[in-house]
Design a protein around this motif. Sequence first.
Motif, PDB file in Angstrom:
ATOM      1  N   TYR A 100      28.606  38.090  48.638  1.00  0.00           N
ATOM      2  CA  TYR A 100      27.309  38.487  49.015  1.00  0.00           C
ATOM      3  C   TYR A 100      26.305  37.622  48.173  1.00  0.00           C
ATOM      4  O   TYR A 100      26.922  37.010  47.153  1.00  0.00           O
ATOM      5  N   VAL A 101      25.018  37.590  48.620  1.00  0.00           N
ATOM      6  CA  VAL A 101      23.955  36.877  47.888  1.00  0.00           C
ATOM      7  C   VAL A 101      23.112  38.086  47.430  1.00  0.00           C
ATOM      8  O   VAL A 101      22.760  38.730  48.196  1.00  0.00           O
ATOM      9  N   GLU A 102      22.940  38.273  46.073  1.00  0.00           N
ATOM     10  CA  GLU A 102      22.172  39.580  45.589  1.00  0.00           C
ATOM     11  C   GLU A 102      21.039  38.958  44.593  1.00  0.00           C
ATOM     12  O   GLU A 102      21.212  38.072  43.883  1.00  0.00           O
ATOM     13  N   THR A 103      19.867  39.632  44.868  1.00  0.00           N
ATOM     14  CA  THR A 103      18.634  39.175  44.015  1.00  0.00           C
ATOM     15  C   THR A 103      17.984  40.361  43.349  1.00  0.00           C
ATOM     16  O   THR A 103      17.076  40.195  42.543  1.00  0.00           O
ATOM     17  N   ASP A 104      18.546  41.623  43.731  1.00  0.00           N
ATOM     18  CA  ASP A 104      17.851  42.730  42.874  1.00  0.00           C
ATOM     19  C   ASP A 104      18.687  43.438  42.202  1.00  0.00           C
ATOM     20  O   ASP A 104      19.889  44.049  42.464  1.00  0.00           O
ATOM     21  N   PRO A 105      18.588  42.992  40.871  1.00  0.00           N
ATOM     22  CA  PRO A 105      19.396  43.646  39.806  1.00  0.00           C
ATOM     23  C   PRO A 105      19.776  45.351  39.664  1.00  0.00           C
ATOM     24  O   PRO A 105      20.456  45.832  39.057  1.00  0.00           O
ATOM     25  N   ASP A 106      18.761  45.976  40.197  1.00  0.00           N
ATOM     26  CA  ASP A 106      18.786  47.280  40.205  1.00  0.00           C
ATOM     27  C   ASP A 106      19.103  47.869  41.478  1.00  0.00           C
ATOM     28  O   ASP A 106      19.208  49.315  41.751  1.00  0.00           O
ATOM     29  N   ASP A 107      19.935  47.326  42.425  1.00  0.00           N
ATOM     30  CA  ASP A 107      20.502  47.716  43.559  1.00  0.00           C
ATOM     31  C   ASP A 107      22.074  47.113  43.982  1.00  0.00           C
ATOM     32  O   ASP A 107      22.145  45.668  43.822  1.00  0.00           O
ATOM     33  N   PHE A 108      22.636  47.803  44.431  1.00  0.00           N
ATOM     34  CA  PHE A 108      24.027  47.486  44.680  1.00  0.00           C
ATOM     35  C   PHE A 108      24.343  46.736  45.961  1.00  0.00           C
ATOM     36  O   PHE A 108      25.295  46.291  46.317  1.00  0.00           O
ATOM     37  N   GLY A 109      23.233  46.344  46.734  1.00  0.00           N
ATOM     38  CA  GLY A 109      23.355  45.845  48.119  1.00  0.00           C
ATOM     39  C   GLY A 109      23.497  46.835  49.156  1.00  0.00           C
ATOM     40  O   GLY A 109      23.647  47.968  49.135  1.00  0.00           O
ATOM     41  N   PRO A 110      22.998  46.377  50.446  1.00  0.00           N
ATOM     42  CA  PRO A 110      23.019  47.138  51.693  1.00  0.00           C
ATOM     43  C   PRO A 110      24.729  47.436  51.799  1.00  0.00           C
ATOM     44  O   PRO A 110      25.565  46.812  51.568  1.00  0.00           O
ATOM     45  N   GLY A 111      24.757  48.518  52.985  1.00  0.00           N
ATOM     46  CA  GLY A 111      25.894  48.773  53.544  1.00  0.00           C
ATOM     47  C   GLY A 111      26.174  47.799  54.822  1.00  0.00           C
ATOM     48  O   GLY A 111      25.206  47.047  55.147  1.00  0.00           O
ATOM     49  N   LEU A 112      27.284  47.590  55.536  1.00  0.00           N
ATOM     50  CA  LEU A 112      27.556  46.560  56.331  1.00  0.00           C
ATOM     51  C   LEU A 112      26.600  46.901  57.551  1.00  0.00           C
ATOM     52  O   LEU A 112      25.891  45.938  58.229  1.00  0.00           O
ATOM     53  N   SER A 113      26.468  48.114  58.094  1.00  0.00           N
ATOM     54  CA  SER A 113      25.445  48.171  59.367  1.00  0.00           C
ATOM     55  C   SER A 113      23.901  48.121  59.010  1.00  0.00           C
ATOM     56  O   SER A 113      23.151  47.566  59.654  1.00  0.00           O
TER      57      SER A 113
END
Length: 442
Positions: free
Chosen positions: A35-48
Motif C-alpha cells: 500500500y501507499v498510505e498518507t493518513d497517519p490516523d487511518d489504517f487505510g481502506p478495505g479492498l472493495s
Amino acid sequence: MPRCRQLTSPSPDEEELIVRRPVEGEVHVHYGQIYVETDPDDFGPGLSEAFAGQRAGLCGAATPGALWLNTGLHTGDVGFTVEVHEEAPPLDPSWEDVVEVSFRPVSADSALVEWGGGASWQLGLEETDYRVRYCATGMDRASERDIRLDGEPPLDCYLLQFWPAPPEPDRVLKQTSQAAAYWHRYARELPPPPTPAERAEAERQARLAQEEAERERRLAFERWQWGGQPPSQALRDVGGNVRGLLEFDPALVHAIDASGPATQRAVAVFAARRACEAAGLTALDWVADALTALAEGRPLPPPFDDEARMWQRLATDPRVPDRTVGRAVPPERPPFRPPASADDPLPQPQQAARTVVGPAAAVAEAAVANSPMRAGAFTIGRPDPSLRMSQPHMALPAVTGAAEPDPLRAALDAVFAAVDAYGENHPALLAEVWSVCEGRHG
C-alpha cells in the motif's frame, strides 16, 4: 528473468529529467498486497472500498490519500521500484500490465507500507495532485507459484511512478496477464462509490449516532452514580457532601430532595442532635446552646460562628468525652456497566466523587487557611473499618452543616456528618432519618 531496474532503464530523453527513486530493490508482500498510505490516523481502506468505481483493478485509488496495490505473488519478496517524476515519463513497452490512476496525498507523510504494518519507505510526496502509473510483469507466473521462498529466483516485479497532473479517470493502458484481467473484472463489478454528498451525509449520520451513544452512556453513568435515577437540578447544584451520602443511601438522598424545605430543615436539626448525642456532647452547654439555636431557626452562637474557635474549644474543654468510633463503610455497589455501544472510557466512581468529603473536608480547608487545627484524616478509596476516629470531632460538622442557609444542603451535610459520627452503627441513624423524611418520627 530480468530484474525491475533493467526493465526501466531510462532513455536519453528521460535521463535529462530529474527522477527520484525512494524505493528500489525488493519488498515483501502478503496476501498479494502492498500500500501507499498518507493518513497517519487511518489504517487505510478495505479492498472493495479501494477499487469502488474504477475500471483498473491493480491500483486502487478510490479512497482519498491511499493506494491499494495488488501483486501476482501471494507471499514473498517481489521486485519493486518507486519513481517520482517532474512530468509524465514515457511508457516502457516491456511491462506486461500497466494502469494509471489519479491520487492526492492527504498529508506530507507518505509511505510505501507492507501488509500488516511491516517495513515502510518514505516517499516524500507533496500534498498535490499526482498521476500514478503502476506497471507489472510476471504476475501470472507469480500467481501460479503463490509463494516465493528465500533464495528462489524472482517471479514478478513492479514499477510505481508519480508525477504532478490534474485528476482524470483511471485507465488500463495494457493488459497481458490473467491475474490482471481478474482484478480488472473485480473492480468493474463493484458498485460505484458514494458521491461526495452521500459521503458527507454518511459521516454526518455517523457523527450524530456517536454523539447520541455518548449522551446515552453519560446519562447511564449519571443514573448509576445517583442510585438508579437521574438527579433533580437541585441535587446537581447543591454541592456540599451530597456525593458522600450517595455512597451510603442514594434513595435517601432523593427522598430528602423530594421532602421539601420544612422537612429538610427538620432532618438537618435531627441529624445534628443525633450526632452530638452519639458523641456525648449534648451535656456541654456550648453544644446544647447550638442545638437549641438550630431548633429555633436562629444563627449559631459562639464558638460555632467561627470554625477555628469551634475546633479550639473542642480541643481545650476538659469535659469533652474521649470516645472513638470505627470508620463508616458504605455498602458495596454493583459496578457501572456502560451501554454496549459505548466506546469512550468514563471516569471510575472514585474519580467522579470529591477526593476529600465529610469532616476531613473541613480539615483540608482549615489547613489551607492556616487554621490552628493540627490533625485530620484523609481517605483515598474505601475507608479502612479498623481505623478509630475521634467521635466528637466527627459530630461537630453535623451542627455547622445543619446551619447551612440552603435547607437541602443543610440536611445532606448534617446527615453525612452524622453518619461519620455513628461510624459502624450508621445504619441505625439512616433508618431514623428515613422516619423523619416520611413523617413517622416525632
